[in-house]
Structure formats: structure tokens, C-alpha cells
Design a protein around this motif. Structure first.
Motif, PDB file in Angstrom:
ATOM      1  N   GLY A  72       0.830  -1.213   0.000  1.00  0.00           N
ATOM      2  CA  GLY A  72       0.000   0.000   0.000  1.00  0.00           C
ATOM      3  C   GLY A  72       0.860   1.258   0.000  1.00  0.00           C
ATOM      4  O   GLY A  72       0.658   2.179  -0.795  1.00  0.00           O
ATOM      5  N   GLY A  73       1.848   1.285   0.893  1.00  0.00           N
ATOM      6  CA  GLY A  73       2.740   2.449   0.981  1.00  0.00           C
ATOM      7  C   GLY A  73       3.547   2.634  -0.297  1.00  0.00           C
ATOM      8  O   GLY A  73       3.728   3.763  -0.775  1.00  0.00           O
ATOM      9  N   THR A  74       4.011   1.527  -0.873  1.00  0.00           N
ATOM     10  CA  THR A  74       4.800   1.612  -2.105  1.00  0.00           C
ATOM     11  C   THR A  74       3.952   2.168  -3.250  1.00  0.00           C
ATOM     12  O   THR A  74       4.429   2.983  -4.052  1.00  0.00           O
ATOM     13  N   SER A 101     -12.632   4.516  12.355  1.00  0.00           N
ATOM     14  CA  SER A 101     -12.276   3.159  12.822  1.00  0.00           C
ATOM     15  C   SER A 101     -11.347   2.416  11.862  1.00  0.00           C
ATOM     16  O   SER A 101     -10.900   1.316  12.177  1.00  0.00           O
ATOM     17  N   ASN A 102     -11.045   3.000  10.694  1.00  0.00           N
ATOM     18  CA  ASN A 102     -10.215   2.279   9.723  1.00  0.00           C
ATOM     19  C   ASN A 102      -8.735   2.482  10.056  1.00  0.00           C
ATOM     20  O   ASN A 102      -8.032   3.287   9.464  1.00  0.00           O
ATOM     21  N   SER A 103      -8.269   1.699  11.051  1.00  0.00           N
ATOM     22  CA  SER A 103      -6.913   1.933  11.551  1.00  0.00           C
ATOM     23  C   SER A 103      -5.849   1.573  10.516  1.00  0.00           C
ATOM     24  O   SER A 103      -4.790   2.208  10.483  1.00  0.00           O
ATOM     25  N   ARG A 114       4.895  10.388   7.397  1.00  0.00           N
ATOM     26  CA  ARG A 114       6.166  10.270   8.119  1.00  0.00           C
ATOM     27  C   ARG A 114       7.333  10.131   7.139  1.00  0.00           C
ATOM     28  O   ARG A 114       8.354  10.803   7.276  1.00  0.00           O
ATOM     29  N   ARG A 115       7.163   9.253   6.141  1.00  0.00           N
ATOM     30  CA  ARG A 115       8.264   9.052   5.181  1.00  0.00           C
ATOM     31  C   ARG A 115       8.595  10.335   4.432  1.00  0.00           C
ATOM     32  O   ARG A 115       9.741  10.613   4.117  1.00  0.00           O
ATOM     33  N   HIS A 116       7.540  11.128   4.135  1.00  0.00           N
ATOM     34  CA  HIS A 116       7.753  12.341   3.331  1.00  0.00           C
ATOM     35  C   HIS A 116       7.982  13.575   4.200  1.00  0.00           C
ATOM     36  O   HIS A 116       8.220  14.667   3.677  1.00  0.00           O
TER      37      HIS A 116
HETATM   38  C1  LIG Z   1      -5.343  -0.026   3.982  1.00  0.00           C
HETATM   39  C2  LIG Z   1      -4.554  -1.012   3.126  1.00  0.00           C
HETATM   40  C3  LIG Z   1      -4.641  -0.592   1.658  1.00  0.00           C
HETATM   41  C4  LIG Z   1      -3.079  -0.982   3.578  1.00  0.00           C
HETATM   42  O1  LIG Z   1      -2.310  -1.751   2.643  1.00  0.00           O
HETATM   43  P1  LIG Z   1      -0.987  -2.544   3.114  1.00  0.00           P
HETATM   44  O2  LIG Z   1      -0.223  -2.969   1.901  1.00  0.00           O
HETATM   45  O3  LIG Z   1      -1.361  -3.615   4.076  1.00  0.00           O
HETATM   46  O4  LIG Z   1      -0.206  -1.380   3.896  1.00  0.00           O
HETATM   47  P2  LIG Z   1       1.346  -1.329   4.226  1.00  0.00           P
HETATM   48  O5  LIG Z   1       1.888  -2.747   4.391  1.00  0.00           O
HETATM   49  O6  LIG Z   1       2.013  -0.457   3.216  1.00  0.00           O
HETATM   50  O7  LIG Z   1       1.341  -0.658   5.663  1.00  0.00           O
HETATM   51  C5  LIG Z   1       1.205   0.738   5.807  1.00  0.00           C
HETATM   52  C6  LIG Z   1       1.208   1.048   7.299  1.00  0.00           C
HETATM   53  O8  LIG Z   1      -0.016   0.586   7.886  1.00  0.00           O
HETATM   54  C7  LIG Z   1       0.261  -0.298   8.971  1.00  0.00           C
HETATM   55  N1  LIG Z   1      -0.808  -1.301   8.956  1.00  0.00           N
HETATM   56  C8  LIG Z   1      -1.053  -2.202   7.974  1.00  0.00           C
HETATM   57  N2  LIG Z   1      -2.144  -2.946   8.303  1.00  0.00           N
HETATM   58  C9  LIG Z   1      -2.582  -2.468   9.492  1.00  0.00           C
HETATM   59  C10 LIG Z   1      -3.682  -2.809  10.333  1.00  0.00           C
HETATM   60  N3  LIG Z   1      -4.551  -3.798  10.015  1.00  0.00           N
HETATM   61  N4  LIG Z   1      -3.854  -2.099  11.477  1.00  0.00           N
HETATM   62  C11 LIG Z   1      -3.002  -1.089  11.815  1.00  0.00           C
HETATM   63  N5  LIG Z   1      -1.931  -0.727  11.047  1.00  0.00           N
HETATM   64  C12 LIG Z   1      -1.740  -1.414   9.906  1.00  0.00           C
HETATM   65  C13 LIG Z   1       1.640  -0.867   8.670  1.00  0.00           C
HETATM   66  O9  LIG Z   1       2.289  -1.296   9.843  1.00  0.00           O
HETATM   67  C14 LIG Z   1       2.316   0.356   8.070  1.00  0.00           C
HETATM   68  O10 LIG Z   1       2.686   1.236   9.093  1.00  0.00           O
HETATM   69  P3  LIG Z   1       4.157   1.913   9.091  1.00  0.00           P
HETATM   70  O11 LIG Z   1       4.230   2.789   7.852  1.00  0.00           O
HETATM   71  O12 LIG Z   1       4.152   2.698  10.362  1.00  0.00           O
HETATM   72  O13 LIG Z   1       5.141   0.784   9.044  1.00  0.00           O
HETATM   73  C15 LIG Z   1      -5.072  -2.473   3.303  1.00  0.00           C
HETATM   74  O14 LIG Z   1      -5.096  -2.779   4.684  1.00  0.00           O
HETATM   75  C16 LIG Z   1      -6.476  -2.671   2.727  1.00  0.00           C
HETATM   76  O15 LIG Z   1      -6.622  -2.966   1.528  1.00  0.00           O
HETATM   77  N6  LIG Z   1      -7.528  -2.541   3.571  1.00  0.00           N
HETATM   78  C17 LIG Z   1      -8.928  -2.706   3.114  1.00  0.00           C
HETATM   79  C18 LIG Z   1      -9.371  -1.555   2.245  1.00  0.00           C
HETATM   80  C19 LIG Z   1      -9.265  -0.205   2.938  1.00  0.00           C
HETATM   81  O16 LIG Z   1      -9.592  -0.061   4.120  1.00  0.00           O
HETATM   82  N7  LIG Z   1      -8.810   0.821   2.182  1.00  0.00           N
HETATM   83  C20 LIG Z   1      -8.647   2.191   2.705  1.00  0.00           C
HETATM   84  C21 LIG Z   1      -9.869   3.027   2.675  1.00  0.00           C
HETATM   85  S1  LIG Z   1     -10.070   3.884   1.114  1.00  0.00           S
END
Ligand SMILES: CC(C)(COP(=O)(O)OP(=O)(O)OC[C@H]1O[C@@H](n2cnc3c(N)ncnc32)[C@H](O)[C@@H]1OP(=O)(O)O)[C@@H](O)C(=O)NCCC(=O)NCCS
Length: 154
Positions: A72-74, A101-103, A114-116
Motif C-alpha cells: 500500500g505504501g509503495t 475506525s479504519n486503523s 512520516r516518510r515524506h
Molecule cells: C489499507 C490497506 C490498503 C493498507 O495496505 P498494506 O499494503 O497492508 O499497507 P502497508 O503494508 O504499506 O502498511 C502501511 C502502514 O499501515 C500499517 N498497517 C497495515 N495494516 C494495518 C492494520 N490492520 N492495522 C493497523 N496498522 C496497519 C503498517 O504497519 C504500516 O505502518 P508503518 O508505515 O508505520 O510501518 C489495506 O489494509 C487494505 O486494503 N484494507 C482494506 C481496504 C481499505 O480499508 N482501504 C482504505 C480506505 S479507502
């Protein structure tokens, strides 16, 4: 894209037509992650006509099996870098509405900030009463993250 959203069980499902429209007309402000022809995630964004310096993320999703590994971050970093390059390095502010609630989503955008090295400003935006008459949908405040003015040093 439609299937990933349905499988997420969190995001509002739009029609397949809506995803086709975004993928064709808004490809410059969106990104997909695929491996061997299989879609693992996408960020669907556009530039709001009243705030063209902003990139509004309408939906971001990563397939459940690929979550938590930085995809997601990438995708966010790559998309912002590409849009800024297309715009000759102009500052860009990322925007998204995220339910309280969407943590995972909040952590995703917080990590981007933070990265930027940029602030996150949260504003009231779409109230629960606008999203569902029975208030079954959480409010969707707006997060403004930026402006991003420099390339990421990895
Ligand atoms: C939100 C979402 C896209 C994140 O994608 P991801 O590839 O898992 O995210 P990343 O691995 O890049 O993690 C990004 C950060 O979130 C944190 N994180 C990931 N999943 C988490 C969770 N379930 N709870 C809390 N933090 C979480 C990671 O630790 C990371 O934090 P850091 O930058 O401090 O290290 C994915 O969880 C998802 O598809 N969720 C369902 C759809 C959704 O809610 N979309 C957003 C609303 S539009």
C-alpha cells in the motif's frame, strides 16, 4: 478492481463500469500493482477540479494475502512520485476521506506522511447523516497530507 473491492468487505462497492471509467479516464492519477498478470492492489485517484494541486485518493486496496508487506505504501509513494514528475515537480497534497475506525488506512496515510516529512490535517467532511439516513455508515473526515515538495530519499 471491482473484485478486490468486494473481497475487501470494507470499501463501498462501485459498479464495474465505474472502475472501467476510472481506469481509462483517470489512469494518470491512479496505479495498479500486478504480479504475473494478477492484480494485488490499486490506488484510484483524481485531481478535484476545485483543488487541482491535490491528488484525492478515492479508493486504495491491497488483496488480503498481500497486506502488511508495504505494498500500500509503495503504491502511494510511486503514484505521488509519478504525478509530481508529470507535473514538473510541482508540490502535491494527498487527500483521502478515512473513517475513524479504519486503523489500517490511517496507518497507511500516517506512514506516508512520516516518510515524506509532511503534516496530516484532518477536517470534518462527509458526516454520517450524508452517507446513510440510518447513520449505519461512519463519518468520513478528510485527511490532507502534504504538500509533498521533494523526492523521497530511500
Ligand atoms: C489499507 C490497506 C490498503 C493498507 O495496505 P498494506 O499494503 O497492508 O499497507 P502497508 O503494508 O504499506 O502498511 C502501511 C502502514 O499501515 C500499517 N498497517 C497495515 N495494516 C494495518 C492494520 N490492520 N492495522 C493497523 N496498522 C496497519 C503498517 O504497519 C504500516 O505502518 P508503518 O508505515 O508505520 O510501518 C489495506 O489494509 C487494505 O486494503 N484494507 C482494506 C481496504 C481499505 O480499508 N482501504 C482504505 C480506505 S479507502
Amino acid at each position: 478492481m471491482h473484485r478486490l473491492v468486494v473481497e475487501s468487505k470494507v470499501l463501498d462497492e462501485n459498479s464495474t463500469y465505474a472502475y472501467l471509467l476510472m481506469a481509462t479516464e483517470f489512469a494518470d492519477s491512479s496505479i495498479v500493482a500486478d504480479r504475473d498478470g494478477e492484480l494485488h492492489g490499486f490506488v484510484m485517484g483524481y485531481h478535484p477540479p476545485s483543488r487541482p494541486e491535490a491528488l484525492f485518493v478515492w479508493q486504495v486496496v491491497v488483496a488480503a494475502a498481500a497486506r502488511g508487506s508495504g505494498l500500500g505504501g509503495t503504491m502511494l509513494d510511486t503514484l505521488v512520485e509519478r504525478v509530481r514528475r508529470d507535473r514538473h515537480g510541482h508540490p502535491l497534497t494527498l487527500e483521502a476521506t478515512v473513517a475513524p475506525s479504519n486503523s489500517a488506512s490511517r496507518a497507511l496515510f500516517g506512514g506516508f506522511a512520516r516518510r515524506h516529512g509532511v503534516p496530516v490535517v484532518e477536517l470534518p467532511w462527509y458526516g454520517a447523516e450524508l452517507l446513510d439516513a440510518d447513520l449505519a455508515h461512519e463519518e468520513e473526515p478528510l485527511l490532507r497530507i502534504g504538500p509533498v515538495t521533494a523526492e523521497l530519499n530511500c
